[in-house]
Write an enzyme that holds these catalytic residues in place. Structure first.
Site, PDB file in Angstrom:
ATOM      1  N   LYS A  79       0.897  -1.222   0.012  1.00  0.00           N
ATOM      2  CA  LYS A  79      -0.117   0.077   0.029  1.00  0.00           C
ATOM      3  C   LYS A  79       0.910   1.163  -0.240  1.00  0.00           C
ATOM      4  O   LYS A  79       1.901   1.172   0.711  1.00  0.00           O
ATOM      5  CB  LYS A  79      -1.039  -0.078   1.125  1.00  0.00           C
ATOM      6  CG  LYS A  79      -1.986   1.030   1.279  1.00  0.00           C
ATOM      7  CD  LYS A  79      -2.900   0.851   2.531  1.00  0.00           C
ATOM      8  CE  LYS A  79      -3.927   2.058   2.542  1.00  0.00           C
ATOM      9  NZ  LYS A  79      -4.824   1.792   3.638  1.00  0.00           N
ATOM     10  N   SER A 154      -9.661   1.815   2.591  1.00  0.00           N
ATOM     11  CA  SER A 154      -8.885   2.583   1.872  1.00  0.00           C
ATOM     12  C   SER A 154      -7.825   1.553   0.798  1.00  0.00           C
ATOM     13  O   SER A 154      -7.202   2.185   0.101  1.00  0.00           O
ATOM     14  CB  SER A 154      -8.315   3.614   2.596  1.00  0.00           C
ATOM     15  OG  SER A 154      -7.599   3.054   3.344  1.00  0.00           O
ATOM     16  N   SER A 178     -10.119  -0.501   6.810  1.00  0.00           N
ATOM     17  CA  SER A 178      -9.590  -0.402   5.472  1.00  0.00           C
ATOM     18  C   SER A 178      -8.686  -1.737   5.100  1.00  0.00           C
ATOM     19  O   SER A 178      -8.433  -1.409   3.613  1.00  0.00           O
ATOM     20  CB  SER A 178      -8.436   0.646   5.296  1.00  0.00           C
ATOM     21  OG  SER A 178      -9.286   1.813   5.178  1.00  0.00           O
TER      22      SER A 178
HETATM   23  N1  GLN Z   1     -13.327   4.261   5.926  1.00  0.00           N
HETATM   24  C1  GLN Z   1     -12.890   4.629   7.109  1.00  0.00           C
HETATM   25  C2  GLN Z   1     -12.453   6.188   7.089  1.00  0.00           C
HETATM   26  O1  GLN Z   1     -12.585   6.778   6.203  1.00  0.00           O
HETATM   27  C3  GLN Z   1     -11.520   3.764   7.480  1.00  0.00           C
HETATM   28  C4  GLN Z   1     -10.635   3.762   6.649  1.00  0.00           C
HETATM   29  C5  GLN Z   1      -9.303   3.126   7.070  1.00  0.00           C
HETATM   30  O2  GLN Z   1      -9.384   1.994   7.824  1.00  0.00           O
HETATM   31  N2  GLN Z   1      -8.080   3.439   6.841  1.00  0.00           N
HETATM   32  O3  GLN Z   1     -11.698   6.512   7.910  1.00  0.00           O
END
Ligand code: GLN
Length: 487
Positions: A79, A154, A178
């Site tokens: 990532k 994400s 995410s």
């Molecule tokens: N969707 C959640 C957010 O927008 C979690 C994102 C994540 O786990 N990095 O914060």
């Protein structure tokens, strides 16, 4: 036999028995990337040269008869919020333009030491803020099961890369879901380890008290193999736990007879997609057939999880992202007449709309006069959510739920409504607030052929039980064996 599409454990055997060289395997994956990346857009950067160099190193070690690491010759993706020495690291943000880390994140150097081959850096929501990868400043990654849909986020690039067989495994990060949500929506396995299990050194921070790094893999055995490599104490991360690291592959096949599977009563009320709901009911039946016992548990504070998360996470983000000021990293505006304007314009031009929204929310909840009403209150509710899990785990070994309330949605569907987007994390966020480990594994498909994920969570540092339950389910089903058709 085609090696592309095989899990780590199969490829490791093939490499060890010289059925394929690391170079051949790497070339096969670069070819697969060439063939499908134009449709998927999983990568921000592809590091073909570096990958082939690493592969030659592995092949040379094998030729010499040296013992090889558990990931020797395995092509993987990382990532783009994990620092990689000499390789651009962008967080899918314009503000990190031109940033080339001079060091590796601890997880990255552990993968290197284990012999993994780095194919490239994967697309994500900017600074990991989002659930669809649409907040990337670059491409929109597609779901390999339906190119008109989002892969989740994400870590959407990581999930799509693995589901499209562009990489054998990919690392992601999980602050509120995410890793698990994109894994669920792309039909693969994703684990968020216990907070402190995996070092965060070199992970560009979003919300430091919630962030964890973990693998997205094709099956549970692979998840255990990667956890063995990346887990364990790291003095460079003060929140890294100094705890014994079991061999996570050891007890996978010990079965789950007699185990107690918690089913939270709050999770199965209104709003849940009917196909998701019936896949979970089916999963409960499977667990029963395997000799485990479903037990109703209660997590009474889960209805506050999203509100709590969006206070804690944005507060921490507003502080963490203060370092991107146009001076030290990446992008700097061309059009500033003094220092203050340089800061303002660099940040205004460098950050995308969702990141700005979160910085403003976070600054607000931390500001004097609002701190007690929002931030402090959220911290208190966070404790209540943690206590809910503690009491559930005094009665059961694991807790299950859907990973997401619906299968993958269409690109563009939720972009104009941030609250709808936030609600897609309703089942995953609590594990981060409570610090407990949780995994998503494939548990079905919708009528339209979209994957459905099952989330399993366990007590802090009990990844062993988590993986054992996940493995038992996987052995009894074949959802993890299906692959999207990308022809
Ligand atoms: N969707 C959640 C957010 O927008 C979690 C994102 C994540 O786990 N990095 O914060």
């Amino acid at each position: 036999m085609s090696f592309v599409g095989q899990p780590i454990h199969a490829l490791h055997e093939a490499i060890r028995n010289k059925k394929v060289s690391a170079r051949e395997l790497t070339n096969a994956f670069l070819k697969q990337i060439d063939a499908v990346e134009g449709k998927i857009h999983a990568f921000n950067t592809i590091t073909s040269e570096e990958a082939l160099k690493q592969a030659d190193g592995v092949d040379a070690a094998i030729a010499k008869g040296n013992t090889i690491g558990p990931l020797a010759g395995i092509p993987i993706a990382i990532k783009d919020n994990l620092c990689t020495r000499g390789i651009a690291t962008t967080c899918s943000s314009k503000i990190l333009q031109g940033f080339i880390p001079p060091y590796d994140a601890t997880v990255v150097s552990r993968l290197r030491d284990a012999g993994a081959i780095f194919l490239g850096k994967t697309n994500m929501d900017e600074f990991a803020m989002g659930s669809s990868t649409e907040n990337s400043a670059f491409e929109k990654t597609r779901n390999p099961w339906d190119l008109s849909r989002i892969p989740g986020g994400s870590s959407g690039g990581s999930a799509a890369a693995v589901a499209a067989s562009e990489a054998v495994m990919a690392l992601g990060s999980d602050t509120g879901g995410s890793i698990r949500q994109p894994a669920g929506l792309c039909g693969i396995v994703g684990i968020k380890p216990t907070y402190g299990r995996v070092s965060r050194y070199g992970l560009i921070a979003y919300a430091s008290s919630l962030d964890q790094i973990g693998p997205l893999t094709q099956d549970v055995t692979d998840a255990a193999i990667v956890m063995n490599v990346i887990g364990g104490h790291d003095p460079r991360d003060t929140t890294s736990a100094n705890r014994p690291m079991p061999d996570f592959t050891q007890n996978l096949s010990n079965g789950i007879a007699g185990l107690r599977i918690g089913v939270p009563k709050e999770y199965f009320v209104g709003g849940l997609d009917t196909e998701v709901s019936s896949a979970i009911t089916e999963a409960i039946n499977t667990f029963e057939k395997l000799g485990a016992k479903p037990v109703e548990v209660s997590l009474p504070h889960s209805e506050y999880a999203i509100a709590t998360y969006y206070i804690v996470a944005t507060a921490e983000a507003s502080s963490n992202l203060a370092r991107f000021d146009g001076v030290r990293f990446g992008y700097r505006t061309e059009a500033a007449s003094d220092l203050k304007e340089m800061y303002q314009k660099s940040r205004a031009e460098g950050f995308g709309p969702e990141v700005k929204r979160r910085i403003m929310l976070g600054t607000y909840v931390l500001s004097s006069g609002y701190y007690d009403a929002y931030y402090k209150k959220a911290q208190q509710v966070r404790t209540l959510i943690k206590n809910d899990f503690d009491s559930a785990f005094s009665e059961v070994d694991v807790v299950i739920s859907p990973t997401s309330p619906t299968p993958a949605f269409k690109i563009g569907e939720k972009m104009s409504d941030p609250i709808q987007m936030y609600l897609s994390d309703i089942f995953t966020i609590s594990a981060n607030l409570a610090g407990i480990p949780a995994i998503s594994i494939p548990c079905g498909f919708s009528g339209e052929g979209l994957p459905i994920g099952l989330q399993i969570s366990a007590k802090p540092f009990d990844e062993e039980t988590l993986l054992r339950v996940a493995f038992a389910f996987e052995e009894a089903t074949d959802f993890h064996k299906r692959k999207p058709n990308l022809a």
